[in-house]
Design a protein around this motif. Structure first.
Motif, PDB file in Angstrom:
ATOM      1  N   LEU A 102       0.854  -1.183   0.000  1.00 49.57           N
ATOM      2  CA  LEU A 102       0.000   0.000   0.000  1.00 49.57           C
ATOM      3  C   LEU A 102       0.890   1.234   0.000  1.00 49.57           C
ATOM      4  O   LEU A 102       1.836   1.328   0.782  1.00 49.57           O
ATOM      5  CB  LEU A 102      -0.913   0.003   1.220  1.00 49.57           C
ATOM      6  CG  LEU A 102      -1.819  -1.220   1.370  1.00 49.57           C
ATOM      7  CD1 LEU A 102      -2.531  -1.180   2.714  1.00 49.57           C
ATOM      8  CD2 LEU A 102      -2.817  -1.283   0.240  1.00 49.57           C
ATOM      9  N   ASP A 103       0.566   2.194  -0.844  1.00 48.15           N
ATOM     10  CA  ASP A 103       1.374   3.404  -0.980  1.00 48.15           C
ATOM     11  C   ASP A 103       0.636   4.574  -0.347  1.00 48.15           C
ATOM     12  O   ASP A 103      -0.557   4.766  -0.574  1.00 48.15           O
ATOM     13  CB  ASP A 103       1.641   3.677  -2.462  1.00 48.15           C
ATOM     14  CG  ASP A 103       2.602   4.831  -2.655  1.00 48.15           C
ATOM     15  OD1 ASP A 103       3.285   5.206  -1.679  1.00 48.15           O
ATOM     16  OD2 ASP A 103       2.655   5.345  -3.780  1.00 48.15           O
ATOM     17  N   ASN A 104       1.376   5.367   0.414  1.00 45.97           N
ATOM     18  CA  ASN A 104       0.785   6.524   1.088  1.00 45.97           C
ATOM     19  C   ASN A 104       1.598   7.792   0.753  1.00 45.97           C
ATOM     20  O   ASN A 104       1.734   8.682   1.566  1.00 45.97           O
ATOM     21  CB  ASN A 104       0.769   6.272   2.595  1.00 45.97           C
ATOM     22  CG  ASN A 104      -0.093   7.280   3.326  1.00 45.97           C
ATOM     23  OD1 ASN A 104      -0.945   7.915   2.718  1.00 45.97           O
ATOM     24  ND2 ASN A 104       0.150   7.434   4.610  1.00 45.97           N
ATOM     25  N   GLN A 105       2.138   7.912  -0.451  1.00 48.10           N
ATOM     26  CA  GLN A 105       3.041   9.012  -0.764  1.00 48.10           C
ATOM     27  C   GLN A 105       2.336  10.338  -0.994  1.00 48.10           C
ATOM     28  O   GLN A 105       2.918  11.387  -0.786  1.00 48.10           O
ATOM     29  CB  GLN A 105       3.893   8.673  -1.981  1.00 48.10           C
ATOM     30  CG  GLN A 105       3.130   8.621  -3.269  1.00 48.10           C
ATOM     31  CD  GLN A 105       4.037   8.232  -4.426  1.00 48.10           C
ATOM     32  OE1 GLN A 105       5.245   8.051  -4.260  1.00 48.10           O
ATOM     33  NE2 GLN A 105       3.467   8.106  -5.601  1.00 48.10           N
ATOM     34  N   PHE A 106       1.052  10.333  -1.391  1.00 56.71           N
ATOM     35  CA  PHE A 106       0.392  11.590  -1.707  1.00 56.71           C
ATOM     36  C   PHE A 106      -0.197  12.275  -0.479  1.00 56.71           C
ATOM     37  O   PHE A 106      -0.393  13.481  -0.493  1.00 56.71           O
ATOM     38  CB  PHE A 106      -0.701  11.366  -2.753  1.00 56.71           C
ATOM     39  CG  PHE A 106      -0.141  11.006  -4.096  1.00 56.71           C
ATOM     40  CD1 PHE A 106       0.530  11.953  -4.857  1.00 56.71           C
ATOM     41  CD2 PHE A 106      -0.270   9.727  -4.584  1.00 56.71           C
ATOM     42  CE1 PHE A 106       1.052  11.615  -6.090  1.00 56.71           C
ATOM     43  CE2 PHE A 106       0.241   9.395  -5.814  1.00 56.71           C
ATOM     44  CZ  PHE A 106       0.914  10.330  -6.566  1.00 56.71           C
TER      45      PHE A 106
ATOM     46  N   SER B 268      -2.331  12.380   6.655  1.00 60.68           N
ATOM     47  CA  SER B 268      -3.775  12.211   6.878  1.00 60.68           C
ATOM     48  C   SER B 268      -4.076  10.739   7.161  1.00 60.68           C
ATOM     49  O   SER B 268      -3.328   9.848   6.786  1.00 60.68           O
ATOM     50  CB  SER B 268      -4.575  12.696   5.671  1.00 60.68           C
ATOM     51  OG  SER B 268      -4.254  11.925   4.543  1.00 60.68           O
ATOM     52  N   ALA B 269      -5.204  10.527   7.844  1.00 61.53           N
ATOM     53  CA  ALA B 269      -5.585   9.163   8.227  1.00 61.53           C
ATOM     54  C   ALA B 269      -6.167   8.429   7.022  1.00 61.53           C
ATOM     55  O   ALA B 269      -6.827   9.022   6.165  1.00 61.53           O
ATOM     56  CB  ALA B 269      -6.608   9.206   9.348  1.00 61.53           C
ATOM     57  N   LYS B 270      -5.928   7.149   6.986  1.00 63.86           N
ATOM     58  CA  LYS B 270      -6.454   6.301   5.911  1.00 63.86           C
ATOM     59  C   LYS B 270      -7.211   5.130   6.524  1.00 63.86           C
ATOM     60  O   LYS B 270      -6.890   4.674   7.609  1.00 63.86           O
ATOM     61  CB  LYS B 270      -5.316   5.720   5.060  1.00 63.86           C
ATOM     62  CG  LYS B 270      -4.413   6.704   4.439  1.00 63.86           C
ATOM     63  CD  LYS B 270      -5.105   7.418   3.312  1.00 63.86           C
ATOM     64  CE  LYS B 270      -4.190   8.381   2.602  1.00 63.86           C
ATOM     65  NZ  LYS B 270      -3.780   9.523   3.382  1.00 63.86           N
TER      66      LYS B 270
END
Length: 154
Positions: free
Chosen positions: A33-37, A41-43
């Motif tokens: 899972l990518d969270n680069q953008f 913030s919470a996901k």
């Protein structure tokens, strides 16, 4: 990635995505899972894995159908048992009512018999006193006055 380390679902920036594989290959799959953008913030990530074999699915569906009949029979048996329990409870409440009525009748009869027995005892005692008085009066000397002291005859 699949167990051969081949990327099976390439990266794409989407709000949601699905992947389905129809092979029967076992092993370890990996998910990245990518969270680069939006790092700060919470996901919320929902990952649903569903695995089954079609050859086993037919057997399972047949078992479900058989179980449905079994559950239906079991449900009917439980309903019958519940109805019979309700009938037994009705009979119990009727029996309790009859028992309470009988107990009250016994108490009333007991007090009735006790009162008449006491009355009869009083009548017997009164009759005894009256008989003793009259028997004594038959043997009393008419020349004696009642209430006088002892007299001597001369």
């Amino acid at each position: 990635r699949d167990p051969r380390m081949k990327v099976v679902h390439p990266y794409a920036w989407k709000a949601s995505s699905e992947y389905e594989e129809n092979t029967a290959q076992g092993g370890y799959y990996s998910v990245c899972l990518d969270n680069q953008f939006s790092r700060f913030s919470a996901k919320l990530v929902n990952l649903y894995l569903t695995t089954f074999r079609y050859d086993e699915w037919e057997k399972f569906s047949q078992e479900l159908q058989d179980m449905d009949v079994t559950v239906e029979n079991f449900t009917m048996a439980l309903k019958t048992v519940d109805q019979r329990i309700q009938i037994m409870r009705q009979f119990q409440s009727m029996s309790r009512g009859a028992e309470a009525r009988d107990f009250n009748l016994i108490l009333d009869n007991s007090s009735y018999v006790q009162n008449w027995s006491l009355a009869q005892c009083l009548v017997v005692i009164l009759c005894t006193v009256v008989q003793v008085y009259f028997v004594k009066s038959f043997f009393r000397d008419p020349r004696e006055k009642s209430g006088s002291t002892v007299k001597m005859r001369t």
